[in-house]
Write a protein that holds these residues in place. Structure first.
Motif, PDB file in Angstrom:
ATOM      1  N   UNK A  41       0.906  -1.397   0.112  1.00  9.48           N
ATOM      2  CA  UNK A  41       0.080   0.441  -0.287  1.00  9.48           C
ATOM      3  C   UNK A  41       1.303   1.492  -0.293  1.00  9.48           C
ATOM      4  N   UNK A  42       2.072   1.072   0.839  1.00  6.90           N
ATOM      5  CA  UNK A  42       2.791   2.180   0.620  1.00  6.90           C
ATOM      6  C   UNK A  42       3.097   2.470  -0.488  1.00  6.90           C
ATOM      7  N   UNK A  43       3.915   1.411  -1.177  1.00 13.67           N
ATOM      8  CA  UNK A  43       4.436   2.017  -2.148  1.00 13.67           C
ATOM      9  C   UNK A  43       3.025   1.962  -3.543  1.00 13.67           C
ATOM     10  N   UNK A  44       2.237   2.336  -3.452  1.00 18.77           N
ATOM     11  CA  UNK A  44       1.044   2.755  -4.242  1.00 18.77           C
ATOM     12  C   UNK A  44       0.897   3.791  -3.874  1.00 18.77           C
ATOM     13  N   UNK A  45       0.441   4.063  -2.791  1.00 15.60           N
ATOM     14  CA  UNK A  45       0.656   6.099  -2.534  1.00 15.60           C
ATOM     15  C   UNK A  45       1.978   6.498  -3.392  1.00 15.60           C
ATOM     16  N   UNK A  46       3.276   5.942  -3.016  1.00 13.65           N
ATOM     17  CA  UNK A  46       4.460   5.991  -3.479  1.00 13.65           C
ATOM     18  C   UNK A  46       4.457   6.804  -5.403  1.00 13.65           C
ATOM     19  N   UNK A  47       3.970   5.443  -5.769  1.00 14.71           N
ATOM     20  CA  UNK A  47       3.259   5.697  -6.875  1.00 14.71           C
ATOM     21  C   UNK A  47       2.690   6.631  -7.712  1.00 14.71           C
ATOM     22  N   UNK A 128      13.630   9.015  -7.373  1.00 15.15           N
ATOM     23  CA  UNK A 128      13.803  10.477  -6.561  1.00 15.15           C
ATOM     24  C   UNK A 128      13.392  10.545  -5.637  1.00 15.15           C
ATOM     25  N   UNK A 129      12.444   9.506  -5.215  1.00 16.76           N
ATOM     26  CA  UNK A 129      12.128   9.061  -3.580  1.00 16.76           C
ATOM     27  C   UNK A 129      13.129   8.428  -3.151  1.00 16.76           C
ATOM     28  N   UNK A 130      13.149   7.836  -3.138  1.00 17.81           N
ATOM     29  CA  UNK A 130      13.949   6.598  -3.017  1.00 17.81           C
ATOM     30  C   UNK A 130      15.117   7.028  -3.045  1.00 17.81           C
TER      31      UNK A 130
END
Length: 135
Positions: A41-47, A128-130
């Protein structure tokens, strides 16, 4: 003069708060997903919300949008308190109140325009976030 004539600060302030509110909500959602152990879910929100999370700073490095806007929001809060103090002052004349309020409103517009300009270059990929999180 009427206080209501001087209480508006302009479009840039409204735009700033709209961006700050959205960034705050997105950041909170991301934090909650991590806190609840839902990495997917965190990856989905981030992306899906990258532009509300990260901007590319003047130094070319990714920065958290919410953090940068939060600093500006604190400054605006202080200026609003000063404006309210001017409005409710019993010692300032009407023209002194007007001048002070106009000056504070102008400062708020300038600060928000600058903040919107500085944060306008948005991240283009999750990398960029990573990169930001790995620092």
């Amino acid at each position: 003069f009427t206080i209501s004539d001087l209480s508006t600060t302009g479009e840039s302030v409204n735009d700033f708060y709209a961006l700050y509110t959205q960034s705050e909500k997105t950041y909170a959602s991301l934090q909650n997903a991590f806190k609840n152990g839902s990495e997917e879910r965190a990856r989905e929100i981030r992306d899906n919300n990258l532009k509300e999370l990260v901007y590319i700073g003047p130094d070319g490095q990714p920065q958290l949008l919410y953090d940068a806007l939060g600093v500006v929001a604190e400054t605006l809060s202080d200026l609003k308190k000063e404006r309210e103090a001017a409005i409710t002052s019993k010692t300032l004349t009407g023209s002194e109140k007007s001048a002070r309020i106009q000056k504070l409103n102008a400062a708020m517009r300038l600060i928000t325009r600058r903040a919107l300009s500085i944060t306008s270059k948005r991240a283009k990929s999750p990398d960029d976030l990573r990169a930001l999180l790995e620092r």
